[in-house]
Structures are given as C-alpha cells and as structure tokens.
Design a protein around this motif. Structure first.
Motif, short mmCIF file in Angstrom:
data_model
loop_
_atom_site.label_atom_id
_atom_site.label_comp_id
_atom_site.label_asym_id
_atom_site.label_seq_id
_atom_site.Cartn_x
_atom_site.Cartn_y
_atom_site.Cartn_z
N ARG A 1 36.70 41.42 42.61
CA ARG A 1 35.74 41.52 41.51
C ARG A 1 34.30 41.30 42.02
NH1 ARG A 1 36.30 38.33 35.85
NH2 ARG A 1 34.50 39.27 34.83
N LEU A 2 34.15 40.36 42.92
CA LEU A 2 32.80 40.11 43.47
C LEU A 2 32.33 41.31 44.28
CD1 LEU A 2 32.64 36.38 44.59
CD2 LEU A 2 31.18 37.55 42.94
N ALA A 3 33.26 41.93 45.02
CA ALA A 3 32.90 43.12 45.81
C ALA A 3 32.42 44.21 44.85
CB ALA A 3 34.10 43.60 46.63
N TRP A 4 33.13 44.36 43.71
CA TRP A 4 32.71 45.37 42.70
C TRP A 4 31.33 45.02 42.17
CZ3 TRP A 4 30.84 45.55 37.83
CH2 TRP A 4 30.80 46.82 37.21
N ARG A 5 31.15 43.73 41.84
CA ARG A 5 29.90 43.29 41.19
C ARG A 5 28.70 43.47 42.12
NH1 ARG A 5 25.80 42.34 39.76
NH2 ARG A 5 24.97 41.00 38.13
N LEU B 1 39.95 44.35 35.09
CA LEU B 1 39.86 43.14 35.91
C LEU B 1 39.33 41.96 35.08
CD1 LEU B 1 40.63 42.86 38.82
CD2 LEU B 1 38.29 43.36 39.50
N HIS B 2 38.35 42.24 34.22
CA HIS B 2 37.76 41.19 33.38
C HIS B 2 38.82 40.57 32.46
CE1 HIS B 2 35.91 39.70 29.60
NE2 HIS B 2 34.96 39.24 30.39
N TRP B 3 39.58 41.42 31.73
CA TRP B 3 40.54 40.88 30.76
C TRP B 3 41.76 40.28 31.42
CZ3 TRP B 3 38.57 39.41 26.54
CH2 TRP B 3 37.49 40.09 25.98
#
Ligand code: HEM
Length: 209
Positions: free
Chosen positions: A68-72, A16-18
């Motif tokens: 991504r925010l849910a993961w974070r 997700l980051h890349w």
C-alpha cells in the motif's frame, strides 16, 4: 514519479483500503478477546489458536502495508475539494500519515514482543511455516527478555488503542463529508455511493490521502 491526480481512487487502492480496514478491526477485537480468554481455563485452547491467527494476520498486514505504501508513494491520491479549509486539509493529511505510521508500528511492536518473549513460542503462519523471530531480540539473555517483552507489550497495546481512536476520527470525518458537506470524499472510496454535490471543477491538487 507520482502520477497526475485522479478524480477517485483506483479499484486496487479501494480494495486494499477496505481489506485492511476490516482486518485491522478484527485485529483489535481478537487482541482484546484473546488476552482475557487465555486466563480462563474453558477458553484457553481456543485462545492459543486465536493468538496464532492474530500473529499470522498481523504479519500479513505488515506485508500488505508495504504494498500500500508503494502504491501511495507512486500515485498521487485524488485531490481534496476546493471548499475544504486549509486547516482541515492539514488535519486530514496528518491523520492519514499517522494511520500509516501506526499500521507499521503496531505489527512491528507485536513481532518484536513475541521475539523477545520469555516463552519463546513460535509463530506458525496460518499453520504453514514458522515465521522467524527478530534476531537481536530472540538472542537476548533470558533475564533481559522479561522487561523488554513487558515494555513492548505496553507499546503494542497503547499504539493499538491509539489506532482505534484515530480510525474513529477518520471514519467520523468521512461521514461528516458525505452527510453534512455533501462532497465526494466518501464516495470516491465507495464508488456506488453518490455525493449530494457535484465534484469541484477546481480541487486542491496538492493535498490528499
Ligand atoms: C497489525 C495490527 C495489529 C493490531 C491492530 C493488534 C492489536 C492488538 C490488541 C488490541 C491487543 C490486545 C492488547 C491488550 O489489551 O492487552 C493485542 C495483543 C497481542 N498482539 Fe497484536 N495487533 C497487531 C499485530 C500483531 C502482530 C504482528 C503480532 C505478532 C507477530 C501481535 C501479537 C500480539 C500478542 C502476542 C498479543 C498479546 C499480548 C499480551 O499477552 O498481553 N500482534 N494486539
């Protein structure tokens, strides 16, 4: 409840980051190109298609950001090295949250801008369906739309330039950690890269990205 910290990011978080990093770079490049190309007769037809792609990718990035925010918020990121000064950990933390805020604010400003646009052009998501305009803005009287659209255009542009600047600082800091400090900050986001030093046995558990 956030989970216990790990020594590196999960593969899901790395992908997700890349994915988002390369897509955001493409958004800045396409945005800069299309706003100039639309005024050149030879490039106008292609620029219209790039506008649609820019909007489709940008709105998709907004959805990916929610994932991504849910993961974070449900995972604790790997701890920062114990050798890192408290002030530097604070700066890393502020930079990472500034990136999240900008990644949300830029597409939201773009969506608001096209919703308030006097041109009232539809956004066709990758040619598949019409993405709706934001109701409050699309319903503005035409004479109010012009100034609102111009303001949102400026906000969208300045935030995008701000994002590009913070990404450069973020990438520069990651490289400095790898090349000068020799710690594992970069290698835990690029697992095939090996750090010069072994990871700390006692990292700071409270801070990360
Ligand atoms: C996701 C991150 C996004 C980034 C990083 C980004 C970046 C940019 C940049 C750098 C520009 C050129 C600004 C200038 O120099 O004038 C631009 C223009 C533009 N963007 Fe985005 N954008 C994003 C998302 C979106 C979204 C979601 C929409 C709409 C749904 C959108 C719609 C537009 C439009 C219509 C323009 C042209 C504005 C004009 O005519 O001056 N953008 N964008």
């Amino acid at each position: 409840m956030p989970q216990a910290p790990r020594s590196r990011y999960t593969y899901g978080a790395i992908i997700l980051h890349w994915l988002m990093a390369f897509a955001l770079a493409g958004m800045v490049v396409s945005g800069l190109w299309m706003t100039g190309a639309i005024d050149r007769a030879d490039d106008r037809a292609l620029a219209f298609r790039v506008y649609q792609l820019h909007k489709s990718f940008g709105l998709s990035l907004l959805v990916l950001l929610a994932v991504r925010l849910a993961w974070r918020l449900t995972h604790r990121p790997p701890a920062l090295p114990a050798t890192m000064a408290k002030a530097m950990r604070g700066i890393a933390h502020v930079t990472h949250w500034a990136l999240y805020v900008l990644m949300a604010a830029i597409p939201l400003a773009g969506w608001a801008m096209v919703s308030a646009s006097v041109w009232d052009l539809p956004t066709i998501w990758f040619g598949l369906f019409e993405w709706p305009h934001l109701p409050g803005l699309a319903d503005l009287p035409v004479d109010r739309k012009g100034p609102v659209e111009e303001t949102l255009k400026t906000v969208h542009r300045l935030l995008a330039y701000g994002l590009a600047g913070i990404v450069l600082i973020h990438a520069g800091a990651a490289l400095k950690h790898h090349v000068i400090d020799g710690d594992d900050i970069l290698s835990r986001m690029i697992p095939m890269l090996k750090p010069k030093r072994k990871p700390d046995p006692d990292p700071h558990p409270e801070a990360g990205a």
